[in-house]
Scaffold this motif. Structure first.
Motif, PDB file in Angstrom:
ATOM      1  N   ASP A 115       0.873  -1.174   0.000  1.00 54.19           N
ATOM      2  CA  ASP A 115       0.000   0.000   0.000  1.00 54.19           C
ATOM      3  C   ASP A 115       0.915   1.230   0.000  1.00 54.19           C
ATOM      4  N   ALA A 155      -8.168  -7.894   3.069  1.00 52.73           N
ATOM      5  CA  ALA A 155      -8.479  -7.976   1.639  1.00 52.73           C
ATOM      6  C   ALA A 155      -7.449  -8.826   0.902  1.00 52.73           C
ATOM      7  N   HIS A 208      -3.920  -0.674   6.775  1.00 56.04           N
ATOM      8  CA  HIS A 208      -5.354  -0.758   7.088  1.00 56.04           C
ATOM      9  C   HIS A 208      -5.766  -2.215   7.305  1.00 56.04           C
ATOM     10  N   LYS A 263      -9.205  -1.057  -3.547  1.00 57.66           N
ATOM     11  CA  LYS A 263      -9.190  -1.909  -2.364  1.00 57.66           C
ATOM     12  C   LYS A 263     -10.413  -1.572  -1.498  1.00 57.66           C
ATOM     13  N   PRO A 264     -11.061  -2.539  -0.902  1.00 61.22           N
ATOM     14  CA  PRO A 264     -10.649  -3.936  -0.736  1.00 61.22           C
ATOM     15  C   PRO A 264     -11.176  -4.902  -1.812  1.00 61.22           C
ATOM     16  N   ASN A 268      -8.915  -2.986   4.457  1.00 64.07           N
ATOM     17  CA  ASN A 268      -8.631  -2.703   3.043  1.00 64.07           C
ATOM     18  C   ASN A 268      -7.324  -3.313   2.556  1.00 64.07           C
ATOM     19  N   ASP A 269      -6.390  -3.513   3.470  1.00 65.04           N
ATOM     20  CA  ASP A 269      -5.080  -4.045   3.101  1.00 65.04           C
ATOM     21  C   ASP A 269      -4.916  -5.496   3.550  1.00 65.04           C
ATOM     22  N   ASN A 328      -5.274   3.144  -3.295  1.00 67.72           N
ATOM     23  CA  ASN A 328      -6.481   3.888  -3.625  1.00 67.72           C
ATOM     24  C   ASN A 328      -6.109   5.357  -3.794  1.00 67.72           C
TER      25      ASN A 328
END
Length: 226
Positions: free
Chosen positions: A8, A181, A174, A148-149, A177-178, A116
């Motif tokens: 990310d 996911a 995150h 993401k996600p 989301n990270d 993102n």
């Protein structure tokens, strides 16, 4: 064997909290003739509150600032444009970022980024950190049309790197989301420690990037032995 490491950007490679503080401090000084009727503390503190660690886009942030503080000598569009063009000059990396990327590359790991955000804006920040050359693929949600996600953006990165999910790890700050996911598509999820969250369920937790190359080396050793 782990063959690829995907990162990310905001809050992971880029110390976004420190970058925002540096940017908004600089913006206040740069645009002082328009916002100088406010104290620097009031302007910078409120921006950081409204920004909500990057989860509120800046058009909304600046509209709110202009309304709240009665800023009349510059409109919110002008403030937003200044943000878009100038933020890259305030990018702060996390410690040991460059040496970590260099070590991973020397270990023949393939590197990528999934972030993102807005395409050119994020690319400007990546270039400002001086790290673009390390990555074989960089996916930015605006340009990809997915974010993401959503699983597809992770799968797209894996395809471009020509690796399978179980040969890859994702590093992000995150939890949902990270980390989660990435785990949902079969990757290992490494959490870049962030004081905002506690009890994050990750495969591995990393606080200092200096530790990451050895963590991956040990992980590969375990995979070979098993």
């Amino acid at each position: 064997m782990i063959k690829a490491v995907i990162f990310d950007l905001d809050g992971t490679l880029l110390n976004r909290d420190e970058s925002v503080k540096k940017f908004i401090d600089n913006q206040y000084e740069r645009l002082n003739k328009w916002v100088g009727h406010l104290s620097k503390e009031k302007y910078t503190t409120r921006f950081i509150e409204l920004d909500s660690r990057g989860y509120v886009w800046k058009d909304k942030v600046y509209q709110q600032l202009v309304d709240e503080f009665g800023i009349t000598r510059v409109n919110w569009e002008g403030l937003l444009q200044d943000y878009i063009s100038e933020f890259k000059n305030s990018c702060v990396p996390f410690p040991n970022l460059l040496s970590m990327l260099e070590d991973l590359r020397k270990s023949n790991l393939i590197l990528g980024i999934i972030t993102n955000g807005y395409g050119q804006f994020q690319m400007d920040n990546i270039k400002a950190l001086g790290i673009e050359k390390y990555f074989k693929t960089i996916l930015v949600s605006e340009w990809e049309g997915i974010k993401k996600p959503e699983p597809q953006i992770f799968k797209r990165a894996l395809e471009q790197l020509n690796v399978s999910a179980n040969e890859s790890i994702f590093v992000g700050d995150h939890p949902e989301n990270d980390v989660k996911a990435a785990q949902n598509v079969g990757m290992k999820g490494i959490w870049k420690k962030d004081s905002q969250w506690e009890n994050v369920k990750a495969d591995i937790i990393v606080d200092d990037f200096a530790d990451l190359p050895l963590i991956i080396k040990n992980l590969n050793k375990q995979l070979i032995e098993s």
